[in-house]
Every structure is written in structure tokens, then in C-alpha cells.
Design a protein around this motif. Structure first.
Motif, PDB file in Angstrom:
ATOM      1  N   UNK A 288       7.184  22.847  49.840  1.00 12.78           N
ATOM      2  CA  UNK A 288       6.417  23.431  50.936  1.00 12.78           C
ATOM      3  C   UNK A 288       6.183  24.925  50.739  1.00 12.78           C
ATOM      4  N   UNK A 289       7.071  25.576  49.987  1.00  8.79           N
ATOM      5  CA  UNK A 289       6.939  27.015  49.780  1.00  8.79           C
ATOM      6  C   UNK A 289       5.601  27.349  49.123  1.00  8.79           C
ATOM      7  N   UNK A 290       5.234  26.596  48.096  1.00  7.54           N
ATOM      8  CA  UNK A 290       3.971  26.842  47.408  1.00  7.54           C
ATOM      9  C   UNK A 290       2.791  26.602  48.343  1.00  7.54           C
ATOM     10  N   UNK A 291       2.883  25.576  49.182  1.00  6.08           N
ATOM     11  CA  UNK A 291       1.795  25.270  50.098  1.00  6.08           C
ATOM     12  C   UNK A 291       1.667  26.349  51.174  1.00  6.08           C
ATOM     13  N   UNK A 292       2.803  26.779  51.694  1.00  3.90           N
ATOM     14  CA  UNK A 292       2.798  27.814  52.724  1.00  3.90           C
ATOM     15  C   UNK A 292       2.171  29.101  52.196  1.00  3.90           C
ATOM     16  N   UNK A 293       2.649  29.564  51.045  1.00  3.89           N
ATOM     17  CA  UNK A 293       2.100  30.789  50.472  1.00  3.89           C
ATOM     18  C   UNK A 293       0.630  30.613  50.096  1.00  3.89           C
ATOM     19  N   UNK A 294       0.289  29.426  49.612  1.00  2.00           N
ATOM     20  CA  UNK A 294      -1.096  29.163  49.239  1.00  2.00           C
ATOM     21  C   UNK A 294      -2.021  29.248  50.437  1.00  2.00           C
ATOM     22  N   UNK A 295      -1.630  28.624  51.541  1.00  2.00           N
ATOM     23  CA  UNK A 295      -2.455  28.677  52.741  1.00  2.00           C
ATOM     24  C   UNK A 295      -2.628  30.093  53.260  1.00  2.00           C
ATOM     25  N   UNK A 296      -1.546  30.861  53.242  1.00  6.68           N
ATOM     26  CA  UNK A 296      -1.616  32.245  53.699  1.00  6.68           C
ATOM     27  C   UNK A 296      -2.521  33.085  52.795  1.00  6.68           C
ATOM     28  N   UNK A 297      -2.388  32.901  51.488  1.00  9.07           N
ATOM     29  CA  UNK A 297      -3.193  33.687  50.546  1.00  9.07           C
ATOM     30  C   UNK A 297      -4.675  33.355  50.665  1.00  9.07           C
TER      31      UNK A 297
ATOM     32  N   UNK B  32      -2.518  37.024  42.976  1.00  9.08           N
ATOM     33  CA  UNK B  32      -1.077  37.159  43.155  1.00  9.08           C
ATOM     34  C   UNK B  32      -0.425  35.789  43.286  1.00  9.08           C
ATOM     35  N   UNK B  33      -1.072  34.907  44.038  1.00 10.66           N
ATOM     36  CA  UNK B  33      -0.541  33.552  44.223  1.00 10.66           C
ATOM     37  C   UNK B  33      -0.459  32.820  42.886  1.00 10.66           C
ATOM     38  N   UNK B  34      -1.524  32.910  42.086  1.00  7.16           N
ATOM     39  CA  UNK B  34      -1.525  32.262  40.770  1.00  7.16           C
ATOM     40  C   UNK B  34      -0.467  32.876  39.864  1.00  7.16           C
ATOM     41  N   UNK B  35      -0.311  34.181  39.924  1.00  4.20           N
ATOM     42  CA  UNK B  35       0.682  34.891  39.121  1.00  4.20           C
ATOM     43  C   UNK B  35       2.094  34.413  39.427  1.00  4.20           C
TER      44      UNK B  35
ATOM     45  N   UNK C 265       1.789  29.907  39.284  1.00  2.00           N
ATOM     46  CA  UNK C 265       1.240  29.268  38.098  1.00  2.00           C
ATOM     47  C   UNK C 265      -0.217  28.896  38.203  1.00  2.00           C
ATOM     48  N   UNK C 266      -0.827  28.522  37.075  1.00  2.00           N
ATOM     49  CA  UNK C 266      -2.277  28.270  37.031  1.00  2.00           C
ATOM     50  C   UNK C 266      -2.740  27.094  37.876  1.00  2.00           C
ATOM     51  N   UNK C 267      -1.983  25.998  37.905  1.00  2.00           N
ATOM     52  CA  UNK C 267      -2.419  24.824  38.672  1.00  2.00           C
ATOM     53  C   UNK C 267      -2.532  25.156  40.161  1.00  2.00           C
ATOM     54  N   UNK C 268      -1.499  25.826  40.682  1.00  2.00           N
ATOM     55  CA  UNK C 268      -1.531  26.227  42.089  1.00  2.00           C
ATOM     56  C   UNK C 268      -2.660  27.226  42.331  1.00  2.00           C
ATOM     57  N   UNK C 269      -2.859  28.142  41.381  1.00  2.00           N
ATOM     58  CA  UNK C 269      -3.929  29.129  41.514  1.00  2.00           C
ATOM     59  C   UNK C 269      -5.306  28.499  41.532  1.00  2.00           C
ATOM     60  N   UNK C 270      -5.511  27.491  40.683  1.00  2.00           N
ATOM     61  CA  UNK C 270      -6.789  26.780  40.657  1.00  2.00           C
ATOM     62  C   UNK C 270      -7.042  26.091  41.994  1.00  2.00           C
ATOM     63  N   UNK C 271      -6.013  25.467  42.549  1.00  2.00           N
ATOM     64  CA  UNK C 271      -6.162  24.779  43.833  1.00  2.00           C
ATOM     65  C   UNK C 271      -6.492  25.772  44.948  1.00  2.00           C
ATOM     66  N   UNK C 272      -5.813  26.907  44.963  1.00  2.00           N
ATOM     67  CA  UNK C 272      -6.073  27.919  45.989  1.00  2.00           C
ATOM     68  C   UNK C 272      -7.476  28.501  45.831  1.00  2.00           C
TER      69      UNK C 272
ATOM     70  N   UNK D 167     -12.220  28.685  41.151  1.00  2.00           N
ATOM     71  CA  UNK D 167     -11.069  28.015  40.528  1.00  2.00           C
ATOM     72  C   UNK D 167     -10.585  28.803  39.323  1.00  2.00           C
ATOM     73  N   UNK D 168     -11.503  29.521  38.665  1.00  2.00           N
ATOM     74  CA  UNK D 168     -11.146  30.316  37.485  1.00  2.00           C
ATOM     75  C   UNK D 168     -10.139  31.409  37.802  1.00  2.00           C
ATOM     76  N   UNK D 169     -10.031  31.796  39.065  1.00  2.00           N
ATOM     77  CA  UNK D 169      -9.015  32.792  39.426  1.00  2.00           C
ATOM     78  C   UNK D 169      -7.622  32.302  39.075  1.00  2.00           C
ATOM     79  N   UNK D 170      -7.464  30.987  39.031  1.00  2.00           N
ATOM     80  CA  UNK D 170      -6.162  30.417  38.690  1.00  2.00           C
ATOM     81  C   UNK D 170      -5.708  30.732  37.279  1.00  2.00           C
ATOM     82  N   UNK D 171      -6.621  31.186  36.422  1.00  2.00           N
ATOM     83  CA  UNK D 171      -6.252  31.571  35.059  1.00  2.00           C
ATOM     84  C   UNK D 171      -5.212  32.683  35.047  1.00  2.00           C
ATOM     85  N   UNK D 172      -5.148  33.422  36.141  1.00  2.00           N
ATOM     86  CA  UNK D 172      -4.146  34.497  36.229  1.00  2.00           C
ATOM     87  C   UNK D 172      -2.736  33.938  36.098  1.00  2.00           C
ATOM     88  N   UNK D 173      -2.562  32.671  36.434  1.00  2.00           N
ATOM     89  CA  UNK D 173      -1.242  32.058  36.366  1.00  2.00           C
ATOM     90  C   UNK D 173      -0.696  31.891  34.970  1.00  2.00           C
TER      91      UNK D 173
END
Length: 211
Positions: free
Chosen positions: A43-52, A83-86, A89-96, A126-132
Motif C-alpha cells: 500500500x505504501x507505493x500506492x499511497x505515495x503514487x496517488x499523492x504524487x 521523485x516517485x519513480x526514483x 522504480x521504473x514500473x511504478x513510475x510508468x504507472x504513475x 509514461x516515459x517519466x518512469x525512466x527516472x526509476x
């Protein structure tokens, strides 16, 4: 004073539907943060993802410049996703990034063709997720994610916006000039802010806390 007011006047364009979507995202985040210890998924990844995503979307309406055919120079709206992707990771960053792009599509669409929508609103963000992929250097991550976005929008410009090029100008040159100037400046603002020592310290502290 008028200049400062102009930066925020685009908030009036946010439709009730989009406010509802943002409210649902925030409500979902609150519920997950309360129930997080009792759930089996991360849930931590989802919570931070939604906020970001929510913060990035709000920042996207503090516009320093707006291109008529889409694209804006904002107050570092991409930075929360970077920051979220960093951190996650990239998968979470792509989703966000994809979620953010869908919000932009709902709120402020400029549609010429389904594939153009994919390039400008899905793949580009989605390319922003490359930061991960650069989990030890957020500056390189921002550059990589930014170049990914610019490349996707560049393709869209060459394929679908060639008619907007001034007479005698190559669509390739036109697309590079527009996307390099608008998106490039937007990404540069994110990069410069991330390099401020206090901001960098907060990012690293946040990264260490969520591990």
C-alpha cells in the motif's frame, strides 16, 4: 501582482469531473494509508503514487507558458512523478506517469488521432518512469525521463502536427524546436529544482524512509 495572478488563472479550467477524479484519488490514498497494515499488497507505493499524481496534476495548472497546440511550461509539475519513480522504480513510475497522462487527457485534451493520443498522453508521460532506472542519481533520471517524453512528443509532432509548421520549415525541425523549447524548459525547471541542496536532501531522506 497581475503576473502572479495569471500563473494561477488556469485553475478555473479544471472541470468538476476532474476535481471528482482527484478527490477519489486522494480518498483512496487516505483509506489505504489507514488500512495499509492490514492489507497484503504494498500500500505504501500506492499511497505515495496517488499523492504524487495529485500534486503533479495541481502543479500542471501553475503555467508559466502554454503552447496553443498542447504542452505547457509549468512549475515543475513532472517533479513529483520523477521523485516517485526514483524512489519506487521504473514500473511504478510508468504507472504513475500514465495515470497523470490520463488525467490530462480527461481535463485538457487536444485530439487529432488515436495514435496521437497514445503518443502525447500515454507514452510521453509514461516515459517519466525512466527516472526509476537511475536509482542512485535523480538528475540523470530526470534527464532520461524528460528525453523520453520529448522523443514521444517529437514523433507526434512530425506525424500529426506537420501542417502547423511555418511555410518552408521541415516538420522535423518544427517538432524539435517546439518540443525542445516547451518540454525541454519544463524538464529543465524540474532538474534545477532537484539540484537545490535542501530539495535534494529532502528527496534522499524520503527515499530512505520508504525503504
Amino acid at each position: 501582482m497581475n503576473t502572479a495572478v495569471n500563473f494561477f488563472e488556469d485553475f478555473a479550467e479544471i472541470t468538476p469531473i476532474t476535481w471528482l477524479v482527484l478527490f477519489c484519488i486522494c480518498a483512496f490514498v487516505v483509506v489505504l494509508s489507514i488500512l495499509g497494515k492490514h492489507t497484503k499488497f504494498n500500500t505504501k507505493a500506492i499511497v505515495y503514487g496517488g499523492l504524487c499524481v495529485a500534486v503533479a496534476f495541481i502543479l500542471s495548472y501553475i503555467r508559466l507558458y502554454r503552447w496553443p497546440q498542447g504542452g505547457s511550461i509549468t512549475l515543475a509539475s513532472a517533479l513529483p512523478i520523477f521523485i516517485y519513480a526514483y524512489i519506487f522504480g521504473p514500473a511504478a513510475g510508468v504507472m504513475a506517469g500514465t495515470a497523470y497522462g490520463l488525467l490530462q487527457l480527461v481535463q485538457d485534451p487536444y485530439i487529432l488521432h488515436p495514435f496521437q493520443v497514445f503518443l502525447d498522453y500515454i507514452l510521453a508521460f509514461a516515459a517519466w518512469g525512466l527516472a526509476g532506472f537511475f536509482h542512485n542519481n535523480i538528475s540523470l533520471g530526470i534527464i532520461a525521463g524528460g528525453l523520453g517524453q520529448i522523443f514521444s512528443s517529437f514523433l507526434s509532432g512530425v506525424i500529426f502536427f506537420a501542417s502547423f509548421a511555418p511555410e518552408g520549415m521541415s516538420p522535423v525541425v518544427y517538432s524539435i524546436a517546439v518540443n525542445g523549447t516547451v518540454l525541454g524548459t519544463d524538464i529543465l525547471i524540474c532538474l534545477l529544482i532537484s539540484m537545490i541542496p535542501k530539495v535534494r536532501k529532502v528527496i534522499e531522506q524520503l527515499k530512505n524512509q520508504v525503504k
